[in-house]
Design an enzyme around this catalytic site. Structure first.
Site, PDB file in Angstrom:
ATOM      1  N   THR A  75     -42.623 -31.289  17.848  1.00  0.00           N
ATOM      2  CA  THR A  75     -42.560 -31.885  16.517  1.00  0.00           C
ATOM      3  C   THR A  75     -42.253 -33.371  16.621  1.00  0.00           C
ATOM      4  O   THR A  75     -42.248 -33.944  17.719  1.00  0.00           O
ATOM      5  CB  THR A  75     -41.564 -31.094  15.624  1.00  0.00           C
ATOM      6  OG1 THR A  75     -41.672 -31.568  14.279  1.00  0.00           O
ATOM      7  CG2 THR A  75     -40.119 -31.233  16.101  1.00  0.00           C
ATOM      8  N   LYS A  79     -45.669 -35.504  18.859  1.00  0.00           N
ATOM      9  CA  LYS A  79     -46.940 -34.767  18.780  1.00  0.00           C
ATOM     10  C   LYS A  79     -48.090 -35.491  19.502  1.00  0.00           C
ATOM     11  O   LYS A  79     -49.034 -34.855  19.948  1.00  0.00           O
ATOM     12  CB  LYS A  79     -47.325 -34.517  17.312  1.00  0.00           C
ATOM     13  CG  LYS A  79     -46.452 -33.458  16.653  1.00  0.00           C
ATOM     14  CD  LYS A  79     -46.935 -33.116  15.253  1.00  0.00           C
ATOM     15  CE  LYS A  79     -46.041 -32.067  14.632  1.00  0.00           C
ATOM     16  NZ  LYS A  79     -46.563 -31.552  13.371  1.00  0.00           N
ATOM     17  N   ASN A 100     -49.128 -29.548  18.489  1.00  0.00           N
ATOM     18  CA  ASN A 100     -47.825 -29.026  18.050  1.00  0.00           C
ATOM     19  C   ASN A 100     -47.442 -27.754  18.802  1.00  0.00           C
ATOM     20  O   ASN A 100     -46.384 -27.201  18.562  1.00  0.00           O
ATOM     21  CB  ASN A 100     -47.825 -28.746  16.536  1.00  0.00           C
ATOM     22  CG  ASN A 100     -48.575 -27.478  16.201  1.00  0.00           C
ATOM     23  OD1 ASN A 100     -49.616 -27.194  16.791  1.00  0.00           O
ATOM     24  ND2 ASN A 100     -48.053 -26.709  15.273  1.00  0.00           N
ATOM     25  N   GLY A 142     -49.979 -38.777  10.006  1.00  0.00           N
ATOM     26  CA  GLY A 142     -50.238 -37.698  10.961  1.00  0.00           C
ATOM     27  C   GLY A 142     -50.745 -36.423  10.306  1.00  0.00           C
ATOM     28  O   GLY A 142     -51.691 -35.796  10.799  1.00  0.00           O
ATOM     29  N   LEU A 235     -48.512 -30.492   0.916  1.00  0.00           N
ATOM     30  CA  LEU A 235     -47.910 -30.053   2.180  1.00  0.00           C
ATOM     31  C   LEU A 235     -46.390 -29.995   2.090  1.00  0.00           C
ATOM     32  O   LEU A 235     -45.727 -29.382   2.910  1.00  0.00           O
ATOM     33  CB  LEU A 235     -48.369 -30.936   3.344  1.00  0.00           C
ATOM     34  CG  LEU A 235     -49.885 -30.971   3.584  1.00  0.00           C
ATOM     35  CD1 LEU A 235     -50.204 -31.595   4.932  1.00  0.00           C
ATOM     36  CD2 LEU A 235     -50.532 -29.598   3.496  1.00  0.00           C
TER      37      LEU A 235
HETATM   38  P1  ATR Z   1     -46.804 -37.735   8.363  1.00  0.00           P
HETATM   39  O1  ATR Z   1     -46.864 -37.523   9.843  1.00  0.00           O
HETATM   40  O2  ATR Z   1     -45.849 -36.796   7.657  1.00  0.00           O
HETATM   41  O3  ATR Z   1     -48.136 -37.779   7.720  1.00  0.00           O
HETATM   42  P2  ATR Z   1     -46.626 -40.606   8.421  1.00  0.00           P
HETATM   43  O4  ATR Z   1     -47.579 -40.586   9.571  1.00  0.00           O
HETATM   44  O5  ATR Z   1     -45.444 -41.489   8.493  1.00  0.00           O
HETATM   45  O6  ATR Z   1     -46.070 -39.153   8.156  1.00  0.00           O
HETATM   46  O7  ATR Z   1     -47.468 -40.904   7.086  1.00  0.00           O
HETATM   47  C1  ATR Z   1     -46.867 -41.012   5.855  1.00  0.00           C
HETATM   48  C2  ATR Z   1     -47.939 -41.070   4.773  1.00  0.00           C
HETATM   49  O8  ATR Z   1     -47.290 -41.065   3.488  1.00  0.00           O
HETATM   50  C3  ATR Z   1     -48.771 -42.331   4.793  1.00  0.00           C
HETATM   51  O9  ATR Z   1     -50.062 -42.034   4.312  1.00  0.00           O
HETATM   52  C4  ATR Z   1     -48.009 -43.235   3.817  1.00  0.00           C
HETATM   53  O10 ATR Z   1     -48.779 -44.279   3.251  1.00  0.00           O
HETATM   54  P3  ATR Z   1     -48.920 -45.708   4.020  1.00  0.00           P
HETATM   55  O11 ATR Z   1     -49.913 -45.481   5.102  1.00  0.00           O
HETATM   56  O12 ATR Z   1     -49.381 -46.652   2.984  1.00  0.00           O
HETATM   57  O13 ATR Z   1     -47.542 -46.030   4.559  1.00  0.00           O
HETATM   58  C5  ATR Z   1     -47.659 -42.242   2.763  1.00  0.00           C
HETATM   59  N1  ATR Z   1     -46.536 -42.674   1.927  1.00  0.00           N
HETATM   60  C6  ATR Z   1     -45.224 -42.720   2.276  1.00  0.00           C
HETATM   61  N2  ATR Z   1     -44.474 -43.155   1.233  1.00  0.00           N
HETATM   62  C7  ATR Z   1     -45.324 -43.378   0.205  1.00  0.00           C
HETATM   63  C8  ATR Z   1     -45.173 -43.813  -1.154  1.00  0.00           C
HETATM   64  N3  ATR Z   1     -43.965 -44.110  -1.653  1.00  0.00           N
HETATM   65  N4  ATR Z   1     -46.286 -43.911  -1.917  1.00  0.00           N
HETATM   66  C9  ATR Z   1     -47.508 -43.603  -1.426  1.00  0.00           C
HETATM   67  N5  ATR Z   1     -47.715 -43.194  -0.166  1.00  0.00           N
HETATM   68  C10 ATR Z   1     -46.650 -43.075   0.644  1.00  0.00           C
END
Ligand code: ATR
Length: 300
Positions: A75, A79, A100, A142, A235
């Site tokens: 995790t 990953k 994973n 991710g 999710l």
């Molecule tokens: P994960 O592995 O859970 O997908 P991540 O790789 O950190 O986590 O990705 C987080 C996602 O949530 C991204 O698409 C992020 O958008 P950005 O690429 O613009 O950062 C999105 N995200 C996080 N906070 C957000 C918010 N307040 N509003 C809109 N999108 C958000």
């Protein structure tokens, strides 16, 4: 008495499964896998292995293999970075570039990605077949990456990738196209959601927006967008109904949270490790336990 009973379950033949990551204290995976092992009378225990030092990840993986650890989940944040420490990769995991689940090979572990198999199963259970559908992904991190490759692999009619930072949506589109050149993909900013020319799309919400404690937040606000959705999966599973899913429901769409995906990725991992097939009925039983545990934790 209870303690005696617990101790008696572990003996010289007990096999070990586990999860590596950082942090791992809040993982629900031990609950799922230990319940499966107990129900199926498999002599296995599943334990968390925090790998605190990122530069010792390779040692952790090789050590686990040498110790005979039968299978591992991987995790956050490992990953992707675990891949160079593996003997090989399942083809879809290789395309996604994230794993994973580690299954024992000849001289090391083979990496799989059951996140996507869990997502596919959770969608299937709601009657959502990806092939030929229009699918809208919210996010480009991710989780969205795994969902996007699944959609491309299963030949959706068109994939829309919308993200707060549009450049990342476009980069994900390019990555997917490199492996699936025939896939029709539109990528852009969240603000483009209202203009999507679809009438009965399926959406997959892949950002952490709406997660406890920010439960009133939703990544998209436009009513035009919600009118286009026949179905949406978020999710996030804590809270059970995110603000995003509430909006979908209010606009007449069907909804599903991330709990079934969490459950089914675990089921697929367990099947890979043990070679056994988990019945829908057994999975449902574990899913109920999982739901009860989450509700008991009150958003913890
Ligand atoms: P994960 O592995 O859970 O997908 P991540 O790789 O950190 O986590 O990705 C987080 C996602 O949530 C991204 O698409 C992020 O958008 P950005 O690429 O613009 O950062 C999105 N995200 C996080 N906070 C957000 C918010 N307040 N509003 C809109 N999108 C958000």
């Amino acid at each position: 008495m209870e303690i005696m009973k617990e101790k008696a379950k572990i003996d010289g033949r007990t096999g070990v499964l586990g999860i590596i990551g950082m942090p791992v204290e809040h993982t629900l995976s031990p609950l799922i896998h230990n319940t499966l092992a107990e129900d199926l009378h498999h002599p296995l225990v599943y334990v968390p292995f925090p790998v605190a030092l990122r530069d010792r990840l390779g040692d952790a993986v090789k050590g686990a293999f040498a110790l005979g650890v039968q299978g591992l989940n991987v995790t956050v944040p490992y990953k992707k970075t675990v891949i160079p420490h593996l003997e090989g990769l399942d083809p879809l995991a290789e395309k996604i570039g994230a794993v994973n689940t580690l299954v024992r090979g000849r001289s090391g572990y083979i990496g799989h990605n059951t996140d996507i198999l869990g997502l596919e199963r959770a969608l299937e259970l709601r009657g959502i077949i990806l092939r030929g559908r229009a699918v809208i992904l919210i996010g480009a991190g991710g989780a969205a990456r795994a969902a996007g490759y699944l959609c491309a692999d299963r030949q959706v009619r068109r994939l829309y990738i919308l993200n707060r930072t549009p450049e990342k949506a476009i980069a994900l589109k390019e990555d997917i196209l490199a492996s699936y050149p025939g896939c029709h993909i539109t990528a852009g900013a969240l603000s483009a959601a209202a203009e999507i020319p679809e009438k009965s799309a399926a959406a997959i919400q892949c950002t952490s927006v709406g997660l406890f404690p920010g439960v009133n937040e939703t990544p998209v606000d436009s009513s035009h967008f919600f009118d286009k959705l026949e179905f949406a999966m978020d999710l996030v599973y804590n809270p059970e109904e995110t603000a995003f899913l509430r909006r979908v429901r209010q606009h007449g769409g069907q909804t599903e949270n991330g709990l079934q995906m969490l459950l089914w990725q675990a089921v697929r991992s367990y099947e890979l490790w043990t070679g056994s097939r988990i019945s829908d009925e057994e999975a449902r039983r574990v899913g109920e336990l999982l739901g009860a545990s989450l509700r008991g934790k009150q958003h913890g």
